[in-house]
Design a protein around this motif. Structure first.
Motif, PDB file in Angstrom:
ATOM      1  N   GLU A  81       0.803  -1.135  -0.012  1.00  0.00           N
ATOM      2  CA  GLU A  81       0.127   0.053   0.035  1.00  0.00           C
ATOM      3  C   GLU A  81       0.835   1.376   0.060  1.00  0.00           C
ATOM      4  N   ILE A  82       0.206   2.440  -0.579  1.00  0.00           N
ATOM      5  CA  ILE A  82       0.953   3.430  -0.721  1.00  0.00           C
ATOM      6  C   ILE A  82       1.915   4.033   0.641  1.00  0.00           C
ATOM      7  N   CYS A 102       8.794  -9.687  -2.495  1.00  0.00           N
ATOM      8  CA  CYS A 102       7.626  -9.544  -2.349  1.00  0.00           C
ATOM      9  C   CYS A 102       6.592 -10.868  -2.751  1.00  0.00           C
ATOM     10  N   THR A 103       5.156 -10.836  -2.505  1.00  0.00           N
ATOM     11  CA  THR A 103       4.411 -12.034  -2.940  1.00  0.00           C
ATOM     12  C   THR A 103       4.126 -11.822  -4.417  1.00  0.00           C
ATOM     13  N   LYS A 104       3.545 -12.444  -5.242  1.00  0.00           N
ATOM     14  CA  LYS A 104       3.127 -12.235  -6.560  1.00  0.00           C
ATOM     15  C   LYS A 104       2.027 -11.434  -6.665  1.00  0.00           C
ATOM     16  N   LYS A 105       1.406 -11.058  -5.508  1.00  0.00           N
ATOM     17  CA  LYS A 105       0.154 -10.210  -5.650  1.00  0.00           C
ATOM     18  C   LYS A 105       0.687  -8.706  -5.162  1.00  0.00           C
ATOM     19  N   GLY A 106       1.813  -8.807  -4.454  1.00  0.00           N
ATOM     20  CA  GLY A 106       2.494  -7.574  -4.220  1.00  0.00           C
ATOM     21  C   GLY A 106       3.135  -7.048  -5.493  1.00  0.00           C
ATOM     22  N   GLU A 107       3.686  -7.896  -6.319  1.00  0.00           N
ATOM     23  CA  GLU A 107       4.360  -7.383  -7.525  1.00  0.00           C
ATOM     24  C   GLU A 107       3.379  -6.963  -8.407  1.00  0.00           C
ATOM     25  N   ALA A 108       2.232  -7.406  -8.574  1.00  0.00           N
ATOM     26  CA  ALA A 108       0.969  -7.068  -9.211  1.00  0.00           C
ATOM     27  C   ALA A 108       0.660  -5.611  -8.900  1.00  0.00           C
ATOM     28  N   ILE A 109       0.673  -5.355  -7.747  1.00  0.00           N
ATOM     29  CA  ILE A 109       0.158  -4.083  -7.190  1.00  0.00           C
ATOM     30  C   ILE A 109       1.389  -3.143  -7.367  1.00  0.00           C
ATOM     31  N   LEU A 110       2.532  -3.537  -7.220  1.00  0.00           N
ATOM     32  CA  LEU A 110       3.643  -2.645  -7.438  1.00  0.00           C
ATOM     33  C   LEU A 110       3.845  -2.144  -9.003  1.00  0.00           C
ATOM     34  N   ARG A 111       3.368  -2.930  -9.724  1.00  0.00           N
ATOM     35  CA  ARG A 111       3.450  -2.898 -11.157  1.00  0.00           C
ATOM     36  C   ARG A 111       2.141  -1.800 -11.532  1.00  0.00           C
ATOM     37  N   GLY A 112       0.912  -2.221 -10.833  1.00  0.00           N
ATOM     38  CA  GLY A 112       0.093  -1.502 -11.291  1.00  0.00           C
ATOM     39  C   GLY A 112       0.092   0.189 -10.351  1.00  0.00           C
ATOM     40  N   TYR A 114       3.288   1.764  -9.784  1.00  0.00           N
ATOM     41  CA  TYR A 114       4.578   2.462 -10.461  1.00  0.00           C
ATOM     42  C   TYR A 114       4.914   2.071 -11.652  1.00  0.00           C
ATOM     43  N   HIS A 115       4.416   1.305 -12.384  1.00  0.00           N
ATOM     44  CA  HIS A 115       4.578   0.997 -13.831  1.00  0.00           C
ATOM     45  C   HIS A 115       5.974   0.851 -14.003  1.00  0.00           C
ATOM     46  N   GLN A 116       6.698   0.162 -13.429  1.00  0.00           N
ATOM     47  CA  GLN A 116       8.274  -0.091 -13.158  1.00  0.00           C
ATOM     48  C   GLN A 116       8.485  -1.566 -13.293  1.00  0.00           C
ATOM     49  N   ASP A 117       9.520  -1.729 -14.362  1.00  0.00           N
ATOM     50  CA  ASP A 117      10.120  -3.432 -14.690  1.00  0.00           C
ATOM     51  C   ASP A 117      11.196  -3.720 -13.460  1.00  0.00           C
ATOM     52  N   TRP A 118      10.969  -3.482 -12.144  1.00  0.00           N
ATOM     53  CA  TRP A 118      11.953  -3.897 -11.251  1.00  0.00           C
ATOM     54  C   TRP A 118      12.418  -5.166 -11.091  1.00  0.00           C
ATOM     55  N   ASN A 119      13.286  -5.549 -10.493  1.00  0.00           N
ATOM     56  CA  ASN A 119      13.613  -6.872 -10.383  1.00  0.00           C
ATOM     57  C   ASN A 119      12.861  -7.576  -9.178  1.00  0.00           C
ATOM     58  N   PHE A 120      12.149  -8.182  -9.583  1.00  0.00           N
ATOM     59  CA  PHE A 120      11.061  -8.570  -8.601  1.00  0.00           C
ATOM     60  C   PHE A 120      11.403 -10.012  -8.477  1.00  0.00           C
ATOM     61  N   VAL A 121      11.357 -10.495  -7.111  1.00  0.00           N
ATOM     62  CA  VAL A 121      11.680 -11.745  -6.581  1.00  0.00           C
ATOM     63  C   VAL A 121      10.157 -12.156  -5.948  1.00  0.00           C
ATOM     64  N   ASN A 122       9.453 -13.025  -6.537  1.00  0.00           N
ATOM     65  CA  ASN A 122       8.071 -13.599  -5.505  1.00  0.00           C
ATOM     66  C   ASN A 122       8.549 -14.497  -4.544  1.00  0.00           C
ATOM     67  N   HIS A 145      -3.981  -6.629   5.914  1.00  0.00           N
ATOM     68  CA  HIS A 145      -5.345  -6.477   5.514  1.00  0.00           C
ATOM     69  C   HIS A 145      -5.457  -6.199   3.780  1.00  0.00           C
ATOM     70  N   TRP A 146      -4.642  -6.621   2.997  1.00  0.00           N
ATOM     71  CA  TRP A 146      -4.548  -6.355   1.517  1.00  0.00           C
ATOM     72  C   TRP A 146      -4.239  -7.785   1.073  1.00  0.00           C
ATOM     73  N   PRO A 147      -4.471  -8.124  -0.198  1.00  0.00           N
ATOM     74  CA  PRO A 147      -4.077  -9.530  -0.665  1.00  0.00           C
ATOM     75  C   PRO A 147      -2.683  -9.522  -0.843  1.00  0.00           C
TER      76      PRO A 147
END
Ligand code: FEO
Length: 397
Positions: A81-82, A102-112, A114-122, A145-147
């Protein structure tokens, strides 16, 4: 500046003394808040969470005073969350290749967001990040309290980083339960639970059982808002178990709005009746147009029953009554009783609308509500008194 938590862990967050509303204007924060981030220095260095966007530059500048950013090996985003990820873009601008765990859902939220292609590790429950002498174990905690939410548990230091869970909107330079104003922190923890976590009670109960079954040694719980539970981490765990179990005290809350005081007079007579019928019950009275809405929600959480009144306005309830009913609906309260009342001039829909709304929100209505035309006279006020007496008796059963 950073504050040392243990030899390996430093608090590097931001205390926000100015915050008065959170989630837009959904939630009041009478005592400010903090955005807690933690730096773990082992053979590898991990940063857990960041801070809210308005403080992104300050967060990064302060972090630079604590460590050369290039030494950060991993960024762990327990929750995106922001208020916790808002400073991530500014940080990633400095160290763009650093992996973001972060979790997979966390990556989806961060992408949604900030629209950045960071080096995500789920990561998921059971995954471990080895820092050297210590390890971070990840525990997914969806809807707390978020997915995307997950906890991180640091072995060796025996610290549970719990993100929003067990947190409070409570600005305090004293970071620990044994150094802060604990009564105030506990009040804010309850308000936080009522307004942010209550909706997800079943998930809280399940997650608590799951975490307790792990039998983890626990020296501290470090949430992402407010103080750290160090002296007695079990206390907040027990409180969460109680709050998630359809919590109630021996309290009745009477909530009303009024235009020309007719509904207020009804409310006061109902309160008198309740108190006469059951002197043991705590009665709280809130004009919902004048009492802070988040505080009212907290009072409802504490109550075994509520009575809600509104004058009829334009064939419905008042603006403030509609607002508090909507907040109550969102909390998904269970095992609470209720009744409605209200004055009216001609059409008189308010009590019926309140009854229907509270039924939809899961309350057991003890009667069909009480409606009175124009201003209640002595006879009408006696009826209100009796309504209060009958309500208290029904709730006591
Ligand atoms: Fe404190 Fe859900 O963010």
């Amino acid at each position: 500046m950073g504050k040392k938590i243990t030899d390996k862990v430093t608090w590097v967050g931001k205390i926000d003394w100015e915050l008065v509303f959170f989630h837009g204007h959904e939630l009041s924060t009478h005592r400010g808040s903090s955005y807690n981030a933690y730096l773990i220095r082992d053979k590898k260095v991990a940063l857990i969470d960041t801070a809210w966007k308005p403080y992104d530059k300050e967060f990064v500048d302060n972090l630079k005073k604590e460590i050369d950013l290039k030494q950060i090996d991993y960024i762990v985003m327990d929750h995106n969350e922001i208020d916790h990820s808002g400073a991530l873009p500014a940080l990633m601008a400095e160290i763009p290749d650093t992996p973001v765990y972060c979790t997979k859902k966390g990556e989806a939220i961060l992408r949604g967001m900030y629209h950045q292609d960071w080096n995500f590790v789920n990561v998921k429950t059971g995954d471990v990040l080895d820092l050297g002498e210590t390890q971070l174990h990840f525990i997914e905690a969806p809807m707390l309290h978020w997915p995307d939410t997950m906890f991180s548990y640091l072995t060796g230091e025996d610290i549970l980083f719990s993100t929003d869970a067990f947190g409070q909107h409570f600005a305090s330079e004293e970071l620990f339960d044994d150094t802060c104003d604990l009564d105030a922190a506990l009040r804010e923890a309850m308000k936080y639970y009522a307004n942010i976590v209550m909706t997800y009670n079943p998930m809280v109960t399940r997650k608590l059982k799951e975490v307790l079954a792990l039998n983890l040694p626990l020296k501290m719980i470090c949430p992402s808002h407010g103080i750290i539970w160090r002296k007695d981490p079990g206390r907040i765990l027990k409180l969460y178990a109680d709050w998630a179990a359809d919590y109630q005290e021996n309290q009745i809350t009477v909530i009303y709005d009024t235009m020309w005081n007719s509904t207020r007079h009804m409310a006061e007579a109902i309160v008198k009746g309740i108190e006469e019928a059951d002197p043991s019950v705590v009665v709280k009275v809130c004009n919902c147009a004048k009492t802070d809405k988040s505080d009212i929600v907290t009072e409802v959480m504490k109550s075994k029953a509520i009575v809600v009144g509104s004058p009829t306005i334009n064939y419905g309830v008042s603006y403030y009554t509609a607002g508090i009913l909507e907040l109550i609906h969102g909390c998904k309260f269970k095992k609470k009783k209720a009744a409605a009342f209200g004055s009216y001039g001609w059409s008189g829909e308010a009590a019926k609308e309140i009854t229907e709304s509270l039924q939809k929100s899961g309350f057991t209505m003890v009667n069909d509500g009480l409606r009175m035309m124009w201003n209640p006279d002595e006879e009408h006020l006696a009826q209100c008194d009796q309504f209060g007496r009958d309500f208290a008796a029904a709730v006591k059963e």
